[in-house]
Design a protein around this motif. Sequence first.
Motif, PDB file in Angstrom:
ATOM      1  N   SER A 181       6.709 -18.668 -10.156  1.00  0.00           N
ATOM      2  CA  SER A 181       6.839 -17.224 -10.365  1.00  0.00           C
ATOM      3  C   SER A 181       6.614 -16.834 -11.823  1.00  0.00           C
ATOM      4  O   SER A 181       6.147 -15.728 -12.114  1.00  0.00           O
ATOM      5  N   SER A 182       6.924 -17.745 -12.735  1.00  0.00           N
ATOM      6  CA  SER A 182       6.730 -17.424 -14.155  1.00  0.00           C
ATOM      7  C   SER A 182       5.329 -17.761 -14.655  1.00  0.00           C
ATOM      8  O   SER A 182       4.963 -17.406 -15.778  1.00  0.00           O
ATOM      9  N   ALA A 183       4.524 -18.429 -13.828  1.00  0.00           N
ATOM     10  CA  ALA A 183       3.187 -18.853 -14.262  1.00  0.00           C
ATOM     11  C   ALA A 183       2.261 -17.650 -14.435  1.00  0.00           C
ATOM     12  O   ALA A 183       2.252 -16.729 -13.615  1.00  0.00           O
ATOM     13  N   ALA A 184       1.453 -17.698 -15.491  1.00  0.00           N
ATOM     14  CA  ALA A 184       0.451 -16.651 -15.716  1.00  0.00           C
ATOM     15  C   ALA A 184      -0.898 -17.036 -15.138  1.00  0.00           C
ATOM     16  O   ALA A 184      -1.698 -16.166 -14.781  1.00  0.00           O
ATOM     17  N   ARG A 185      -1.161 -18.351 -15.026  1.00  0.00           N
ATOM     18  CA  ARG A 185      -2.475 -18.815 -14.559  1.00  0.00           C
ATOM     19  C   ARG A 185      -2.287 -19.955 -13.536  1.00  0.00           C
ATOM     20  O   ARG A 185      -2.730 -21.087 -13.775  1.00  0.00           O
ATOM     21  N   PRO A 186      -1.637 -19.691 -12.412  1.00  0.00           N
ATOM     22  CA  PRO A 186      -1.434 -20.757 -11.426  1.00  0.00           C
ATOM     23  C   PRO A 186      -2.717 -21.077 -10.665  1.00  0.00           C
ATOM     24  O   PRO A 186      -3.597 -20.225 -10.515  1.00  0.00           O
ATOM     25  N   VAL A 187      -2.816 -22.308 -10.211  1.00  0.00           N
ATOM     26  CA  VAL A 187      -3.923 -22.751  -9.349  1.00  0.00           C
ATOM     27  C   VAL A 187      -3.308 -23.555  -8.206  1.00  0.00           C
ATOM     28  O   VAL A 187      -2.369 -24.327  -8.406  1.00  0.00           O
ATOM     29  N   HIS A 228      12.068 -12.907  -3.065  1.00  0.00           N
ATOM     30  CA  HIS A 228      12.655 -11.833  -3.887  1.00  0.00           C
ATOM     31  C   HIS A 228      12.394 -12.036  -5.371  1.00  0.00           C
ATOM     32  O   HIS A 228      13.056 -11.398  -6.205  1.00  0.00           O
ATOM     33  N   ARG A 229      11.458 -12.902  -5.697  1.00  0.00           N
ATOM     34  CA  ARG A 229      11.169 -13.137  -7.110  1.00  0.00           C
ATOM     35  C   ARG A 229      10.032 -12.235  -7.590  1.00  0.00           C
ATOM     36  O   ARG A 229       9.077 -11.971  -6.852  1.00  0.00           O
ATOM     37  N   GLN A 230      10.142 -11.823  -8.826  1.00  0.00           N
ATOM     38  CA  GLN A 230       9.085 -11.049  -9.455  1.00  0.00           C
ATOM     39  C   GLN A 230       8.075 -12.015 -10.069  1.00  0.00           C
ATOM     40  O   GLN A 230       8.434 -12.883 -10.865  1.00  0.00           O
ATOM     41  N   LEU A 231       6.792 -11.893  -9.700  1.00  0.00           N
ATOM     42  CA  LEU A 231       5.779 -12.788 -10.230  1.00  0.00           C
ATOM     43  C   LEU A 231       5.264 -12.284 -11.571  1.00  0.00           C
ATOM     44  O   LEU A 231       5.246 -11.074 -11.836  1.00  0.00           O
ATOM     45  N   ASN A 232       4.829 -13.201 -12.398  1.00  0.00           N
ATOM     46  CA  ASN A 232       4.164 -12.850 -13.658  1.00  0.00           C
ATOM     47  C   ASN A 232       2.957 -11.968 -13.337  1.00  0.00           C
ATOM     48  O   ASN A 232       2.138 -12.291 -12.485  1.00  0.00           O
ATOM     49  N   THR A 233       2.859 -10.841 -14.003  1.00  0.00           N
ATOM     50  CA  THR A 233       1.817  -9.854 -13.683  1.00  0.00           C
ATOM     51  C   THR A 233       0.456 -10.187 -14.299  1.00  0.00           C
ATOM     52  O   THR A 233      -0.508  -9.460 -14.074  1.00  0.00           O
ATOM     53  N   GLU A 234       0.359 -11.265 -15.079  1.00  0.00           N
ATOM     54  CA  GLU A 234      -0.894 -11.567 -15.770  1.00  0.00           C
ATOM     55  C   GLU A 234      -1.886 -12.362 -14.918  1.00  0.00           C
ATOM     56  O   GLU A 234      -3.029 -12.569 -15.319  1.00  0.00           O
ATOM     57  N   ARG A 235      -1.493 -12.838 -13.734  1.00  0.00           N
ATOM     58  CA  ARG A 235      -2.261 -13.888 -13.059  1.00  0.00           C
ATOM     59  C   ARG A 235      -3.628 -13.445 -12.553  1.00  0.00           C
ATOM     60  O   ARG A 235      -4.585 -14.203 -12.610  1.00  0.00           O
ATOM     61  N   ALA A 236      -3.797 -12.242 -12.006  1.00  0.00           N
ATOM     62  CA  ALA A 236      -5.116 -11.723 -11.609  1.00  0.00           C
ATOM     63  C   ALA A 236      -5.945 -12.767 -10.859  1.00  0.00           C
ATOM     64  O   ALA A 236      -7.068 -13.091 -11.216  1.00  0.00           O
ATOM     65  N   GLY A 237      -5.364 -13.313  -9.792  1.00  0.00           N
ATOM     66  CA  GLY A 237      -5.998 -14.418  -9.085  1.00  0.00           C
ATOM     67  C   GLY A 237      -7.354 -14.109  -8.517  1.00  0.00           C
ATOM     68  O   GLY A 237      -8.285 -14.917  -8.612  1.00  0.00           O
ATOM     69  N   ALA A 238      -7.518 -12.929  -7.920  1.00  0.00           N
ATOM     70  CA  ALA A 238      -8.792 -12.598  -7.283  1.00  0.00           C
ATOM     71  C   ALA A 238      -9.917 -12.490  -8.305  1.00  0.00           C
ATOM     72  O   ALA A 238     -11.040 -12.961  -8.066  1.00  0.00           O
ATOM     73  N   SER A 239      -9.644 -11.869  -9.447  1.00  0.00           N
ATOM     74  CA  SER A 239     -10.705 -11.725 -10.457  1.00  0.00           C
ATOM     75  C   SER A 239     -11.035 -13.073 -11.086  1.00  0.00           C
ATOM     76  O   SER A 239     -12.213 -13.355 -11.388  1.00  0.00           O
ATOM     77  N   ARG A 240     -10.046 -13.923 -11.313  1.00  0.00           N
ATOM     78  CA  ARG A 240     -10.320 -15.265 -11.833  1.00  0.00           C
ATOM     79  C   ARG A 240     -11.163 -16.064 -10.847  1.00  0.00           C
ATOM     80  O   ARG A 240     -12.104 -16.776 -11.226  1.00  0.00           O
ATOM     81  N   THR A 241     -10.844 -15.933  -9.564  1.00  0.00           N
ATOM     82  CA  THR A 241     -11.615 -16.633  -8.534  1.00  0.00           C
ATOM     83  C   THR A 241     -13.045 -16.111  -8.467  1.00  0.00           C
ATOM     84  O   THR A 241     -14.012 -16.894  -8.368  1.00  0.00           O
TER      85      THR A 241
END
Length: 533
Positions: free
Chosen positions: A199-205, A330-343
């Motif tokens: 949940s705290s990750a900004a760039r998860p894979v 119920h966790r708030q995810l890091n908002t920086e991840r932008a998974g779709a655009s990175r993909t």
Amino acid sequence: MTTCGEFLVKQLEAWGVDTVFGIPGVHTVELYRGLPSTQIRHITPRHEQGAGFMADGYARVLGKPGVCFIITGPGMTNILTAMGQAYADSIPMLVISSVNERARLAHGNGYLHELPDQRGMSAGVTAFSHTLLSVEELPAVLARAFAVFDSERPRPVHIELPLDIITACAEHLTVRPRVVIERPTASAAVLEHAATLLSSAARPVLLIGGGCVGAHDQVQALAQRLDAPTALTINAKGLLAANHPLLLGSNHSFDPVRRLVKDADVVLAIGTELGETDHDIVFDQNFCINGQLIRIDIDAEQLMRNHTPTLAIRSDAAAAIEGMLGALEHRQLNTERAGASRTAEVRRELDAEQQSWSNYRQLFDTVLEVLPSARFVGDSTQTVYTGNHLVNTKGSRRWFNSTTGFGTLGYGLPAAMGARLADPTSPVICLIGDGGLQFTLPELASAVEARIGIVVLLWNNYGYGEIKHYMERRDIQPIGVDIYTPDFITIARGFGCVAERAVDFQHLARLLSDAPSDRPMVIEILQATPFHP
């Protein structure tokens, strides 16, 4: 009198076995005595290696063990390669063989089919191998085998029956119900720890392997919840739809995916060995994970191989993912991840790198336009190598081949037959080259005999073309790769198949449309045609 061999087939039938692959011999005929009184279907290959590959293809489609009856001696040596492929790819397979009478074991007197130690020979390609020394052992040993298939990392199991045990009285044995052991699950605490990291990750894979094939819905939900770019191994294809905005495909060896993984602050790998045949097919050891690594696997030892994790979780994949989804709810995810655009950025780079494969892309587009629900079963050949990267299937268990793990030739044809027997409702495309087909070419006769309708897409470059190019790139004079190529069309027709040579994509589409349902259609594609780039 009910013999041990007769009891065996009754117990197998009671536990859901509906197909057996084998070649009867003087040392196994007593295993066949009880088959006519069951609903078990028997398929006769032309070689025991073919029996093993058929069982492998069958098991990959259904997720239940493929079963083989094998004679002692040459039968066992012949099937070992197929067992090696199944072992490498975690495929459930039950190999039941004969062995000489108990009084003759390990004497070296030259008895028919005698080997010093069949169990020792099979040890490296099985979860376990057992010699039945009494009839009373059989129920418990079978239960151990199915425990491996149900609740551990599935792999082949070998049970050998001495000739005097096969024919011994089993009147006192009772067919038992199957006891299914619950698969291991992770504790709530360790899943909460994983959820905190993710949940705290900004760039998860997310890296998903073949251990997740039974967790289709869970994988989709997890990728969406994490908003994480997701790469699938070859055996995990189809767990995300081809147009899914987070799908990276099976492109772990391409630089754009490698950079994304290297830059990730948290990598979650589930049900994957993280081995070279999925993550490093260029063999340069440059697949790197620099961030925190969370691994989930049912095999405790595998959790520590190849890449050492920050957090190791031994669990069934589906159960672990469900638990993790609960922990993330119920966790708030890091908002920086932008998974779709990175993909999307990585996919654009991949498309640019794979432009030279346009002919292969058109080939697969043609097949899927005619047969949209096709299942692809492949050998080690160029169409498979490129398709591993280009093709994304609708659903899991629809793309598998021998380029993973053991990497054997000759797998494609018999494995495709097993796949078709497992699911007659889906068209099966066997992707194979002219070199690989010659390993198991006689299995065309088995397919005709069993009325198995598959399409054999034969990529003919007149030899071991991929190895020839590899030798040339390394400044080695090519030797042994320009092999004699027979007339496959005439041979296939002689076996009773339909066989044609496709001249272009339009012709290929027509041939696919006309493929019979009760025997193979061999479609040959020559190197000197528009198909080849």
